[in-house]
Design an enzyme around this catalytic site. Structure first.
Site, short mmCIF file in Angstrom:
data_model
loop_
_atom_site.label_atom_id
_atom_site.label_comp_id
_atom_site.label_asym_id
_atom_site.label_seq_id
_atom_site.Cartn_x
_atom_site.Cartn_y
_atom_site.Cartn_z
N LYS A 83 0.85 -1.19 0.00
CA LYS A 83 0.00 0.00 0.00
C LYS A 83 0.89 1.24 0.00
O LYS A 83 1.77 1.40 0.86
CB LYS A 83 -0.86 -0.03 1.27
CG LYS A 83 -2.24 0.54 1.11
CD LYS A 83 -3.04 0.20 2.35
CE LYS A 83 -4.35 0.92 2.35
NZ LYS A 83 -5.04 0.76 3.62
C1 E4P Z 1 -8.44 1.53 3.83
O1 E4P Z 1 -7.60 0.82 3.34
C2 E4P Z 1 -8.31 2.18 5.13
O2 E4P Z 1 -7.72 1.27 6.02
C3 E4P Z 1 -9.62 2.55 5.78
O3 E4P Z 1 -10.72 2.19 5.00
C4 E4P Z 1 -9.65 3.91 6.37
O4 E4P Z 1 -10.92 4.16 6.88
P1 E4P Z 1 -11.24 5.27 7.99
O5 E4P Z 1 -11.58 6.54 7.28
O6 E4P Z 1 -12.41 4.70 8.72
O7 E4P Z 1 -10.01 5.39 8.85
#
Ligand code: E4P
Length: 216
Positions: A83
């Site tokens: 990522k």
């Molecule tokens: C995605 O890969 C992220 O881990 C996640 O969806 C972030 O979400 P949040 O806005 O609830 O922190």
């Protein structure tokens, strides 16, 4: 439509995997930090539980350091997806990894312009954060619709992975919009099961059966 779980908690991942609906996992540094365990050890365990893609985010912000870290994460298990943030450095590394077939998930996507760049850099997945856009007074799902339209029109291979999901309706809307994946927190995956008529139906079937059994 694939369903990933958005957590680094192994108990949640194992439970969701046991339901037979889980296609993969996404983590981020905040989720990993909550577990209080060494990052690489935790990632290796998650990758043993789920055979599908497991996104693990780099912490470095400069291209060469990101690349080194990404390679190290990718070496932990075959199903690791690296990522990367949507920055110039992130896209540089994405392009290098695309040439080598190392899967990537470009994260923190908030605009169709970013989505276009990411697809051109050969990302495997791109993560639009719908909940954070909604929170800031924008329409997160409109971004998803525009991304799907752009990717379809130009036959980009990058998969739209809807992230920052806040409620079951986000999952339904992502599916209707033609997204490839939604990554969903455990609590919301559980909510997807619930419908009051299902609960009532089960109770009624059981009550009818018991009543008939008492008669015969
Ligand atoms: C995605 O890969 C992220 O881990 C996640 O969806 C972030 O979400 P949040 O806005 O609830 O922190």
């Amino acid at each position: 439509m694939k369903l990933f779980i958005d957590t680094a908690n192994v108990a949640e991942i194992a439970e969701a995997a046991s339901w037979g609906i889980l296609d993969g996992v996404t983590t981020n540094p905040s989720l990993v930090a909550k577990e209080g365990r060494p990052y690489r050890e935790l990632l290796a365990e998650i990758c043993r539980i789920v055979a599908g893609p497991v996104s693990a985010e780099v912490l470095a912000t400069e291209a060469d350091a990101m690349e080194r870290e990404g390679r190290e994460l990718a070496g932990i298990a075959e199903n690791v997806v690296v990522k990367l943030p949507i920055t110039k450095d992130g896209l540089r590394v994405c392009t290098r990894f695309a040439e080598e077939g190392i899967p990537t998930n470009l994260t923190l996507c908030f605009s169709p312009a970013q989505a276009l760049l990411v697809a051109k850099a050969g990302a495997t997945y791109v993560s639009p954060f719908v909940g954070r856009l909604d929170d800031s007074g924008h329409d997160g799902m409109q971004l998803v619709r525009e991304m799907v339209q752009i990717y379809d029109a130009y036959e980009f291979a990058t998969q739209v992975l809807v992230a920052s999901v806040r409620h079951p309706q986000h999952v339904v809307e992502a599916t209707l919009a033609g997204a490839d994946v939604a990554t969903v927190p455990f609590k919301i995956l559980e909510q997807l099961f619930h419908h009051p008529l299902t609960e009532i139906g089960i109770q009624r079937f059981l009550a009818d059966y018991r009543a008939a059994r008492d008669v015969h």
